[in-house]
Design a protein around this motif. Structure first.
Motif, mmCIF file in Angstrom:
data_model
loop_
_atom_site.group_PDB
_atom_site.id
_atom_site.type_symbol
_atom_site.label_atom_id
_atom_site.label_comp_id
_atom_site.label_asym_id
_atom_site.label_seq_id
_atom_site.Cartn_x
_atom_site.Cartn_y
_atom_site.Cartn_z
ATOM 1 N N TYR A 47 -3.781 94.515 46.502
ATOM 2 C CA TYR A 47 -4.083 93.286 47.225
ATOM 3 C C TYR A 47 -2.825 92.695 47.869
ATOM 4 C CZ TYR A 47 -8.631 93.493 45.021
ATOM 5 O OH TYR A 47 -9.869 93.911 44.611
ATOM 6 N N LEU A 48 -1.664 93.170 47.476
ATOM 7 C CA LEU A 48 -0.414 92.656 48.033
ATOM 8 C C LEU A 48 -0.012 93.348 49.335
ATOM 9 C CD1 LEU A 48 1.599 92.358 44.706
ATOM 10 C CD2 LEU A 48 0.603 90.493 46.037
ATOM 11 N N VAL A 49 -0.736 94.391 49.738
ATOM 12 C CA VAL A 49 -0.376 95.123 50.957
ATOM 13 C C VAL A 49 -0.295 94.181 52.151
ATOM 14 C CG1 VAL A 49 -1.117 96.871 52.635
ATOM 15 C CG2 VAL A 49 -1.241 97.359 50.211
ATOM 16 N N GLN A 50 -1.257 93.286 52.301
ATOM 17 C CA GLN A 50 -1.267 92.387 53.462
ATOM 18 C C GLN A 50 -0.003 91.539 53.540
ATOM 19 O OE1 GLN A 50 -4.251 89.258 53.136
ATOM 20 N NE2 GLN A 50 -4.266 89.513 50.912
ATOM 21 N N PHE A 51 0.558 91.165 52.401
ATOM 22 C CA PHE A 51 1.780 90.369 52.391
ATOM 23 C C PHE A 51 3.010 91.233 52.691
ATOM 24 C CE2 PHE A 51 -1.201 88.173 49.579
ATOM 25 C CZ PHE A 51 -1.213 86.917 50.162
ATOM 26 N N VAL A 52 3.043 92.426 52.111
ATOM 27 C CA VAL A 52 4.187 93.318 52.307
ATOM 28 C C VAL A 52 4.250 93.799 53.752
ATOM 29 C CG1 VAL A 52 5.210 95.539 51.648
ATOM 30 C CG2 VAL A 52 4.346 93.971 49.893
ATOM 31 N N GLU A 53 3.113 94.151 54.330
ATOM 32 C CA GLU A 53 3.147 94.660 55.702
ATOM 33 C C GLU A 53 3.459 93.561 56.719
ATOM 34 O OE1 GLU A 53 -0.468 96.360 57.174
ATOM 35 O OE2 GLU A 53 -1.667 94.627 56.608
ATOM 36 N N ALA A 54 3.339 92.308 56.312
ATOM 37 C CA ALA A 54 3.618 91.196 57.225
ATOM 38 C C ALA A 54 5.075 90.746 57.174
ATOM 39 C CB ALA A 54 2.710 90.016 56.896
ATOM 40 N N ARG A 77 18.342 98.578 46.109
ATOM 41 C CA ARG A 77 18.015 98.211 47.481
ATOM 42 C C ARG A 77 17.405 99.366 48.261
ATOM 43 N NH1 ARG A 77 21.419 93.744 50.076
ATOM 44 N NH2 ARG A 77 22.157 92.562 48.312
ATOM 45 N N ASP A 78 16.664 98.973 49.256
ATOM 46 C CA ASP A 78 16.119 99.834 50.292
ATOM 47 C C ASP A 78 15.434 101.087 49.736
ATOM 48 O OD1 ASP A 78 16.874 97.942 52.223
ATOM 49 O OD2 ASP A 78 18.928 98.693 52.183
ATOM 50 N N ALA A 79 15.899 102.276 50.065
ATOM 51 C CA ALA A 79 15.203 103.520 49.690
ATOM 52 C C ALA A 79 15.128 103.724 48.181
ATOM 53 C CB ALA A 79 15.882 104.721 50.343
ATOM 54 N N GLU A 80 16.019 103.088 47.433
ATOM 55 C CA GLU A 80 16.018 103.226 45.972
ATOM 56 C C GLU A 80 14.870 102.445 45.313
ATOM 57 O OE1 GLU A 80 18.498 105.006 43.916
ATOM 58 O OE2 GLU A 80 18.421 105.920 45.912
ATOM 59 N N VAL A 81 14.349 101.428 45.977
ATOM 60 C CA VAL A 81 13.361 100.538 45.357
ATOM 61 C C VAL A 81 12.121 101.293 44.893
ATOM 62 C CG1 VAL A 81 11.823 98.562 45.719
ATOM 63 C CG2 VAL A 81 14.224 98.448 46.454
ATOM 64 N N PRO A 82 11.455 102.086 45.737
ATOM 65 C CA PRO A 82 10.247 102.780 45.247
ATOM 66 C C PRO A 82 10.525 103.696 44.069
ATOM 67 C CG PRO A 82 10.389 102.901 47.636
ATOM 68 C CD PRO A 82 11.692 102.326 47.142
ATOM 69 N N ARG A 83 11.693 104.310 44.050
ATOM 70 C CA ARG A 83 12.044 105.217 42.945
ATOM 71 C C ARG A 83 12.079 104.468 41.617
ATOM 72 N NH1 ARG A 83 16.758 107.494 40.564
ATOM 73 N NH2 ARG A 83 18.150 106.195 41.785
ATOM 74 N N PHE A 84 12.643 103.261 41.616
ATOM 75 C CA PHE A 84 12.739 102.497 40.377
ATOM 76 C C PHE A 84 11.408 101.831 39.999
ATOM 77 C CE2 PHE A 84 17.241 103.038 41.021
ATOM 78 C CZ PHE A 84 17.657 103.265 39.715
ATOM 79 N N MET A 85 10.574 101.552 40.983
ATOM 80 C CA MET A 85 9.279 100.942 40.672
ATOM 81 C C MET A 85 8.407 101.912 39.886
ATOM 82 S SD MET A 85 9.470 97.869 41.704
ATOM 83 C CE MET A 85 7.817 97.352 41.359
ATOM 84 N N PHE A 97 2.194 98.656 42.657
ATOM 85 C CA PHE A 97 3.173 98.229 43.646
ATOM 86 C C PHE A 97 3.781 99.411 44.385
ATOM 87 C CE2 PHE A 97 6.817 96.158 45.566
ATOM 88 C CZ PHE A 97 6.146 95.124 46.183
ATOM 89 N N GLN A 98 3.923 100.539 43.727
ATOM 90 C CA GLN A 98 4.355 101.752 44.438
ATOM 91 C C GLN A 98 3.355 102.077 45.534
ATOM 92 O OE1 GLN A 98 4.967 104.599 41.111
ATOM 93 N NE2 GLN A 98 6.613 105.294 42.443
ATOM 94 N N GLU A 99 2.069 101.932 45.210
ATOM 95 C CA GLU A 99 1.021 102.195 46.200
ATOM 96 C C GLU A 99 1.075 101.187 47.337
ATOM 97 O OE1 GLU A 99 -2.428 102.156 43.737
ATOM 98 O OE2 GLU A 99 -2.081 104.187 43.008
ATOM 99 N N VAL A 100 1.415 99.949 47.035
ATOM 100 C CA VAL A 100 1.551 98.923 48.067
ATOM 101 C C VAL A 100 2.635 99.340 49.065
ATOM 102 C CG1 VAL A 100 2.337 96.552 48.499
ATOM 103 C CG2 VAL A 100 0.712 97.001 46.677
ATOM 104 N N LEU A 101 3.785 99.763 48.559
ATOM 105 C CA LEU A 101 4.869 100.191 49.443
ATOM 106 C C LEU A 101 4.456 101.412 50.268
ATOM 107 C CD1 LEU A 101 7.961 99.717 47.088
ATOM 108 C CD2 LEU A 101 7.257 98.253 48.996
ATOM 109 N N SER A 102 3.765 102.353 49.634
ATOM 110 C CA SER A 102 3.305 103.549 50.356
ATOM 111 C C SER A 102 2.295 103.175 51.434
ATOM 112 C CB SER A 102 2.666 104.543 49.388
ATOM 113 O OG SER A 102 3.623 105.042 48.503
ATOM 114 N N LEU A 107 0.917 102.401 57.170
ATOM 115 C CA LEU A 107 0.434 101.513 58.230
ATOM 116 C C LEU A 107 1.507 101.240 59.286
ATOM 117 C CD1 LEU A 107 -1.498 99.005 55.953
ATOM 118 C CD2 LEU A 107 -2.515 100.606 57.608
ATOM 119 N N GLY A 108 2.709 101.764 59.041
ATOM 120 C CA GLY A 108 3.801 101.563 59.985
ATOM 121 C C GLY A 108 4.414 100.178 59.913
ATOM 122 N N ARG A 109 4.215 99.476 58.806
ATOM 123 C CA ARG A 109 4.743 98.120 58.637
ATOM 124 C C ARG A 109 5.519 98.021 57.333
ATOM 125 N NH1 ARG A 109 6.714 95.208 61.172
ATOM 126 N NH2 ARG A 109 6.331 93.441 59.825
#
Length: 193
Positions: A47-54, A77-85, A97-102, A107-109
């Motif tokens: 449900y957080l995708v809409q906030f992250v992509e904005a 930071r940056d590229a390291e964040v998904p790895r640690f999540m 939250f990993q899925e949110v980032l993916s 979506l290109g956002r």
């Protein structure tokens, strides 16, 4: 640049609530401009995708099992964040939250800047319990790290003027930190952020 300051976690499992309590305290202390959203993401997952992509810049507070001493903060930071999540999942919200980032990436956002302020939990088994004293004490340095990162990103922050004992509430129900702690019988004043 649109910035999202997000706290994620589950306040019902002791130190798992670090991210929510940190973003709640951030909101109580700082005012931001209209281009900044401060959000309790709880365990909302996709449900957080809409906030992250904005957003263009994303700062996340969360409890992360880094395998370090309890209450140790680590900022990635940056590229390291998904790895640690997803390094060592403690709860379903991290997978979410990993899925949110993916999803935002697909979506290109995807945010151009990311920062994760993670705190090593001490206790994740105390259902209904508050943050442990060491993790509660880590909120102060976590906020300092957040302010430093946000200033580096060009985000304008202003300390809130405090009037008496009234604090601005991010959570509009009885699960905000002060009400929750009162209901539990209160924690030591020294352990409160």
């Amino acid at each position: 640049m649109r910035t999202l300051i997000l706290g994620i976690g589950n306040i019902l499992w002791a130190d798992e609530g670090f991210g929510v309590r940190a973003v709640e305290e951030f909101h109580a202390r700082y005012e931001t401009g209209p281009d900044v959203t401060v959000l309790d993401g709880g365990t909302q997952g996709l449900y957080l995708v809409q906030f992250v992509e904005a957003c263009d810049q994303l700062l996340v507070f969360d409890a992360i099992d880094y395998g370090l001493e309890p209450a140790t903060l680590r900022i990635v930071r940056d590229a390291e964040v998904p790895r640690f999540m997803g390094a060592k999942k403690m709860s379903l919200h991290q997978t979410g939250f990993q899925e949110v980032l993916s999803a935002a990436d697909l979506l290109g956002r995807y945010p151009s800047r990311l920062a994760l302020i993670g705190c090593q939990p001490q206790d994740l088994e105390d259902w209904g319990g508050p943050l442990t004293a060491p993790v509660a004490a880590a909120i102060e340095p976590a906020l300092a790290a957040a302010v430093e990162t946000l200033v580096e990103w060009g985000v304008a922050l202003h300390p809130r003027a405090r009037s008496g004992e009234t604090r601005p509430r991010l959570l509009a129900h009885d699960l905000d930190h002060d009400a929750y702690e009162r209901r539990l019988g209160g924690a030591d004043e020294e352990t409160r952020p």
